[in-house]
Design an enzyme around this catalytic site. Structure first.
Site, short mmCIF file in Angstrom:
data_model
loop_
_atom_site.label_atom_id
_atom_site.label_comp_id
_atom_site.label_asym_id
_atom_site.label_seq_id
_atom_site.Cartn_x
_atom_site.Cartn_y
_atom_site.Cartn_z
CE1 TYR A 153 -3.57 2.66 0.43
CE2 TYR A 153 -2.50 3.47 2.02
CZ TYR A 153 -3.47 3.51 1.25
OH TYR A 153 -4.24 4.64 1.46
CE LYS A 157 -3.34 5.66 -1.83
NZ LYS A 157 -4.31 6.46 -2.58
CB THR A 188 -13.67 6.77 4.67
OG1 THR A 188 -12.47 5.89 4.59
CG2 THR A 188 -13.60 8.10 4.77
#
Ligand code: NDP
Ligand code: 8X3
Length: 254
Positions: A153, A157, A188
Protein backbone atom coordinates in the site's frame (compact mmCIF):
# COMPACT_ATOMS: atom_id res chain seq x y z
CA UNK A 1 -22.07 25.76 -19.14
CA UNK A 2 -21.31 25.57 -15.44
CA UNK A 3 -18.06 24.05 -14.21
CA UNK A 4 -17.65 20.27 -14.04
CA UNK A 5 -15.82 18.06 -11.54
CA UNK A 6 -15.17 14.36 -12.17
CA UNK A 7 -14.53 12.29 -9.05
CA UNK A 8 -13.47 8.64 -9.21
CA UNK A 9 -14.71 6.40 -6.40
CA UNK A 10 -17.61 8.59 -5.28
CA UNK A 11 -19.84 5.83 -3.88
CA UNK A 12 -18.36 6.27 -0.36
CA UNK A 13 -15.88 8.10 1.83
CA UNK A 14 -13.82 10.99 0.47
CA UNK A 15 -15.24 10.74 -3.05
CA UNK A 16 -18.84 11.10 -1.93
CA UNK A 17 -17.99 14.06 0.33
CA UNK A 18 -15.95 15.74 -2.43
CA UNK A 19 -18.90 15.38 -4.80
CA UNK A 20 -21.19 17.09 -2.27
CA UNK A 21 -18.67 19.87 -1.58
CA UNK A 22 -18.29 20.79 -5.25
CA UNK A 23 -22.04 20.40 -5.86
CA UNK A 24 -22.67 22.77 -2.94
CA UNK A 25 -20.57 25.29 -4.88
CA UNK A 26 -22.71 24.69 -7.97
CA UNK A 27 -20.35 22.53 -10.00
CA UNK A 28 -22.00 19.86 -12.12
CA UNK A 29 -20.64 16.50 -11.11
CA UNK A 30 -19.49 13.28 -12.75
CA UNK A 31 -19.31 10.48 -10.22
CA UNK A 32 -17.82 7.03 -10.79
CA UNK A 33 -17.59 3.74 -8.94
CA UNK A 34 -18.19 0.01 -9.26
CA UNK A 35 -21.30 -0.28 -7.04
CA UNK A 36 -24.10 0.74 -9.41
CA UNK A 37 -26.83 0.97 -6.76
CA UNK A 38 -24.77 3.23 -4.50
CA UNK A 39 -23.79 5.36 -7.47
CA UNK A 40 -27.45 5.97 -8.35
CA UNK A 41 -28.24 6.76 -4.71
CA UNK A 42 -25.43 9.35 -4.49
CA UNK A 43 -26.53 10.83 -7.85
CA UNK A 44 -30.10 11.27 -6.53
CA UNK A 45 -28.88 12.85 -3.27
CA UNK A 46 -26.58 15.30 -5.07
CA UNK A 47 -29.34 16.39 -7.46
CA UNK A 48 -31.91 16.76 -4.69
CA UNK A 49 -29.70 18.54 -2.18
CA UNK A 50 -27.81 20.90 -4.49
CA UNK A 51 -29.93 21.18 -7.66
CA UNK A 52 -26.94 20.50 -9.93
CA UNK A 53 -26.64 18.14 -12.91
CA UNK A 54 -25.01 14.78 -12.20
CA UNK A 55 -23.68 12.03 -14.48
CA UNK A 56 -23.02 8.61 -12.98
CA UNK A 57 -20.49 6.36 -14.72
CA UNK A 58 -20.38 2.79 -13.49
CA UNK A 59 -16.94 1.28 -14.18
CA UNK A 60 -13.84 -0.21 -12.61
CA UNK A 61 -10.76 2.05 -12.93
CA UNK A 62 -8.61 -1.08 -13.34
CA UNK A 63 -10.12 -1.76 -16.76
CA UNK A 64 -8.55 0.54 -19.35
CA UNK A 65 -11.12 -0.16 -22.07
CA UNK A 66 -13.97 0.62 -19.65
CA UNK A 67 -12.29 3.85 -18.55
CA UNK A 68 -11.92 4.96 -22.17
CA UNK A 69 -15.42 3.84 -23.19
CA UNK A 70 -17.14 5.57 -20.26
CA UNK A 71 -15.33 8.90 -20.64
CA UNK A 72 -15.91 8.82 -24.42
CA UNK A 73 -19.64 8.16 -23.78
CA UNK A 74 -20.00 11.56 -22.10
CA UNK A 75 -21.89 14.13 -24.19
CA UNK A 76 -19.50 16.77 -25.62
CA UNK A 77 -20.44 19.45 -23.07
CA UNK A 78 -19.70 17.01 -20.23
CA UNK A 79 -16.20 16.35 -21.58
CA UNK A 80 -15.34 19.93 -20.69
CA UNK A 81 -13.98 18.78 -17.31
CA UNK A 82 -12.58 21.51 -15.06
CA UNK A 83 -11.51 19.38 -12.09
CA UNK A 84 -10.51 15.71 -11.93
CA UNK A 85 -10.16 14.07 -8.52
CA UNK A 86 -8.28 10.77 -8.79
CA UNK A 87 -9.66 9.37 -5.55
CA UNK A 88 -10.61 5.71 -6.22
CA UNK A 89 -8.23 3.55 -4.25
CA UNK A 90 -7.83 1.09 -1.44
CA UNK A 91 -5.63 -0.76 0.99
CA UNK A 92 -6.19 -4.51 0.98
CA UNK A 93 -4.63 -6.48 3.83
CA UNK A 94 -1.93 -5.52 6.33
CA UNK A 95 0.71 -8.25 6.23
CA UNK A 96 4.46 -8.46 6.32
CA UNK A 97 6.15 -8.86 2.95
CA UNK A 98 6.97 -12.56 3.38
CA UNK A 99 3.36 -13.47 4.11
CA UNK A 100 1.56 -10.96 1.90
CA UNK A 101 -1.36 -12.09 -0.23
CA UNK A 102 -0.41 -11.52 -3.85
CA UNK A 103 -4.07 -10.99 -4.78
CA UNK A 104 -4.17 -8.05 -2.35
CA UNK A 105 -1.01 -6.71 -3.99
CA UNK A 106 -2.46 -6.94 -7.51
CA UNK A 107 -5.64 -5.17 -6.36
CA UNK A 108 -3.75 -2.24 -4.80
CA UNK A 109 -1.25 -1.85 -7.64
CA UNK A 110 -3.94 -2.12 -10.31
CA UNK A 111 -6.30 0.34 -8.62
CA UNK A 112 -4.05 2.88 -6.92
CA UNK A 113 -1.40 3.17 -9.63
CA UNK A 114 -2.71 1.78 -12.92
CA UNK A 115 -6.31 2.95 -12.41
CA UNK A 116 -5.14 6.48 -11.58
CA UNK A 117 -2.92 6.43 -14.68
CA UNK A 118 -5.72 5.18 -16.96
CA UNK A 119 -8.09 7.94 -15.83
CA UNK A 120 -5.39 10.62 -16.10
CA UNK A 121 -4.35 9.38 -19.56
CA UNK A 122 -7.99 9.65 -20.70
CA UNK A 123 -8.95 12.97 -19.10
CA UNK A 124 -5.71 15.00 -19.47
CA UNK A 125 -6.01 15.27 -23.30
CA UNK A 126 -9.52 16.72 -22.85
CA UNK A 127 -8.14 19.32 -20.44
CA UNK A 128 -5.32 20.15 -22.85
CA UNK A 129 -7.86 20.57 -25.67
CA UNK A 130 -10.02 22.82 -23.48
CA UNK A 131 -6.92 24.74 -22.27
CA UNK A 132 -7.88 24.45 -18.59
CA UNK A 133 -8.01 21.96 -15.78
CA UNK A 134 -6.99 20.95 -12.28
CA UNK A 135 -6.05 17.40 -11.33
CA UNK A 136 -6.07 16.20 -7.73
CA UNK A 137 -4.40 12.92 -6.83
CA UNK A 138 -5.30 11.40 -3.48
CA UNK A 139 -2.03 10.14 -2.04
CA UNK A 140 -1.50 9.49 1.66
CA UNK A 141 0.93 9.89 4.53
CA UNK A 142 1.70 6.32 3.39
CA UNK A 143 3.15 7.94 0.27
CA UNK A 144 5.56 9.99 2.38
CA UNK A 145 6.72 7.30 4.81
CA UNK A 146 6.49 3.53 5.14
CA UNK A 147 5.25 1.59 8.18
CA UNK A 148 5.28 -2.01 9.36
CA UNK A 149 3.11 -4.29 7.18
CA UNK A 150 2.09 -1.37 4.96
CA UNK A 151 4.66 -2.39 2.30
CA UNK A 152 2.66 -2.58 -0.94
CA UNK A 153 0.00 0.00 0.00
CA UNK A 154 2.81 2.42 0.94
CA UNK A 155 4.59 1.63 -2.35
CA UNK A 156 1.45 2.44 -4.35
CA UNK A 157 1.02 5.76 -2.56
CA UNK A 158 4.72 6.60 -3.05
CA UNK A 159 4.03 5.96 -6.74
CA UNK A 160 1.06 8.35 -6.58
CA UNK A 161 3.35 10.97 -5.02
CA UNK A 162 5.86 10.55 -7.87
CA UNK A 163 3.11 10.64 -10.50
CA UNK A 164 1.65 13.82 -9.01
CA UNK A 165 5.02 15.57 -9.34
CA UNK A 166 5.63 14.15 -12.83
CA UNK A 167 2.15 15.09 -14.05
CA UNK A 168 2.60 18.65 -12.80
CA UNK A 169 5.81 18.96 -14.84
CA UNK A 170 4.32 17.41 -17.99
CA UNK A 171 1.16 19.52 -17.92
CA UNK A 172 2.90 22.76 -16.94
CA UNK A 173 3.08 24.04 -20.52
CA UNK A 174 -0.70 23.57 -20.80
CA UNK A 175 -1.52 25.61 -17.70
CA UNK A 176 -3.11 22.65 -15.94
CA UNK A 177 -2.84 22.64 -12.17
CA UNK A 178 -1.88 19.44 -10.31
CA UNK A 179 -2.29 18.98 -6.55
CA UNK A 180 -1.38 16.06 -4.29
CA UNK A 181 -3.62 15.49 -1.27
CA UNK A 182 -2.03 13.28 1.37
CA UNK A 183 -4.31 12.44 4.30
CA UNK A 184 -3.50 10.61 7.51
CA UNK A 185 -6.08 8.67 9.49
CA UNK A 186 -9.61 9.30 8.25
CA UNK A 187 -12.59 7.22 9.29
CA UNK A 188 -14.35 6.05 6.12
CA UNK A 189 -14.84 2.54 4.74
CA UNK A 190 -11.07 2.46 4.15
CA UNK A 191 -10.15 0.22 7.12
CA UNK A 192 -13.18 -2.05 6.62
CA UNK A 193 -11.88 -2.67 3.08
CA UNK A 194 -8.30 -3.06 4.35
CA UNK A 195 -9.44 -5.72 6.86
CA UNK A 196 -11.60 -7.47 4.26
CA UNK A 197 -14.91 -6.55 5.91
CA UNK A 198 -13.94 -7.00 9.59
CA UNK A 199 -15.77 -3.95 11.03
CA UNK A 200 -14.64 -4.48 14.65
CA UNK A 201 -10.97 -4.50 13.63
CA UNK A 202 -11.55 -1.43 11.46
CA UNK A 203 -13.23 0.50 14.31
CA UNK A 204 -10.26 -0.24 16.57
CA UNK A 205 -7.89 1.62 14.22
CA UNK A 206 -9.49 4.93 15.29
CA UNK A 207 -9.90 4.12 19.00
CA UNK A 208 -9.14 7.17 21.16
CA UNK A 209 -8.56 9.41 18.14
CA UNK A 210 -10.64 12.18 16.66
CA UNK A 211 -9.93 10.94 13.15
CA UNK A 212 -10.27 13.10 10.05
CA UNK A 213 -13.63 12.98 8.34
CA UNK A 214 -14.28 12.79 4.62
CA UNK A 215 -15.69 16.32 4.86
CA UNK A 216 -12.33 17.61 6.20
CA UNK A 217 -10.64 16.35 3.04
CA UNK A 218 -13.39 17.62 0.73
CA UNK A 219 -13.11 21.15 2.12
CA UNK A 220 -9.33 21.26 1.58
CA UNK A 221 -9.72 20.08 -2.01
CA UNK A 222 -12.40 22.66 -2.75
CA UNK A 223 -10.20 25.36 -1.17
CA UNK A 224 -7.29 24.43 -3.46
CA UNK A 225 -9.55 24.28 -6.52
CA UNK A 226 -11.04 27.69 -5.77
CA UNK A 227 -7.73 29.60 -5.55
CA UNK A 228 -7.15 32.20 -8.30
CA UNK A 229 -5.99 30.72 -11.62
CA UNK A 230 -2.34 31.72 -11.06
CA UNK A 231 -2.09 29.77 -7.77
CA UNK A 232 -1.24 26.06 -7.64
CA UNK A 233 -1.23 24.32 -4.27
CA UNK A 234 1.22 21.50 -4.98
CA UNK A 235 1.03 19.19 -2.01
CA UNK A 236 -1.05 19.02 1.16
CA UNK A 237 -0.44 16.65 4.09
CA UNK A 238 -3.43 16.54 6.44
CA UNK A 239 -3.53 14.54 9.67
CA UNK A 240 -5.68 14.45 12.77
CA UNK A 241 -4.22 16.70 15.47
CA UNK A 242 -3.42 13.51 17.42
CA UNK A 243 -1.26 12.14 14.56
CA UNK A 244 2.26 13.49 13.88
CA UNK A 245 3.54 10.88 11.38
CA UNK A 246 2.16 7.72 9.79
CA UNK A 247 2.85 5.85 13.04
CA UNK A 248 3.28 8.45 15.80
CA UNK A 249 -0.19 8.80 17.28
CA UNK A 250 -1.30 9.86 20.77
CA UNK A 251 -4.57 8.20 21.75
CA UNK A 252 -6.95 9.26 24.51
CA UNK A 253 -7.06 6.88 27.50
CA UNK A 254 -10.20 4.70 27.54
P1 NDP B 1 -13.58 4.27 0.94
O1 NDP B 1 -13.36 2.78 0.97
O2 NDP B 1 -14.60 4.85 1.86
O3 NDP B 1 -13.91 4.71 -0.56
C1 NDP B 1 -13.17 4.23 -1.64
C2 NDP B 1 -13.86 4.58 -2.95
O4 NDP B 1 -13.04 4.10 -4.02
C3 NDP B 1 -15.22 3.93 -3.09
O5 NDP B 1 -16.12 4.84 -3.65
C4 NDP B 1 -14.97 2.78 -4.06
O6 NDP B 1 -16.12 2.57 -4.86
C5 NDP B 1 -13.84 3.36 -4.92
N1 NDP B 1 -13.06 2.33 -5.59
C6 NDP B 1 -12.26 1.39 -5.02
N2 NDP B 1 -11.76 0.58 -5.96
C7 NDP B 1 -12.26 1.01 -7.16
C8 NDP B 1 -12.12 0.59 -8.50
N3 NDP B 1 -11.35 -0.48 -8.82
N4 NDP B 1 -12.78 1.24 -9.48
C9 NDP B 1 -13.56 2.30 -9.15
N5 NDP B 1 -13.73 2.78 -7.92
C10 NDP B 1 -13.09 2.11 -6.92
O7 NDP B 1 -12.14 4.90 1.22
P2 NDP B 1 -11.65 6.43 1.33
O8 NDP B 1 -12.69 7.36 0.92
O9 NDP B 1 -11.01 6.58 2.66
O10 NDP B 1 -10.46 6.39 0.26
C11 NDP B 1 -10.40 7.23 -0.87
C12 NDP B 1 -8.93 7.41 -1.24
O11 NDP B 1 -8.25 8.03 -0.16
C13 NDP B 1 -8.17 6.13 -1.53
O12 NDP B 1 -7.28 6.36 -2.63
C14 NDP B 1 -7.36 5.90 -0.25
O13 NDP B 1 -6.19 5.16 -0.48
C15 NDP B 1 -7.06 7.32 0.14
N6 NDP B 1 -6.73 7.57 1.54
C16 NDP B 1 -7.58 7.21 2.55
C17 NDP B 1 -7.23 7.50 3.87
C18 NDP B 1 -8.08 7.09 5.02
O14 NDP B 1 -7.55 7.01 6.16
N7 NDP B 1 -9.37 6.87 4.86
C19 NDP B 1 -6.00 8.24 4.18
C20 NDP B 1 -5.19 8.55 3.04
C21 NDP B 1 -5.56 8.25 1.78
P3 NDP B 1 -16.69 1.16 -5.33
O15 NDP B 1 -16.35 0.16 -4.28
O16 NDP B 1 -18.16 1.39 -5.51
O17 NDP B 1 -15.99 0.90 -6.65
C1 8X3 C 1 -4.41 5.77 4.61
C2 8X3 C 1 -3.73 6.23 5.86
O1 8X3 C 1 -2.08 5.57 7.69
O2 8X3 C 1 -3.64 3.86 6.92
O3 8X3 C 1 -3.65 6.04 3.48
O4 8X3 C 1 -1.78 4.53 5.56
S1 8X3 C 1 -2.75 4.97 6.51
Amino acid sequence: MEKITLITGATAGFGEAIAHEFAAHKYNIIITGRRAERLEKVKGELEKKHGVKVMALNFDVRKLEDVKKNIASLPAEWQNIDVLVNNAGLASGLNNIQEGDTEDWEKMIDTNIKGLLYVTRTVAPLMIKNKKGHIFNIGSVAGKEVYANGNVYCATKHAVDALTKATRIDLLQHGIRVTGICPGMAETEFSIVRYHGDEAKAKNVYKGIDALTAQDIAEVIYFAASRPAHVNISDVVITPTQQATATYVVRREA
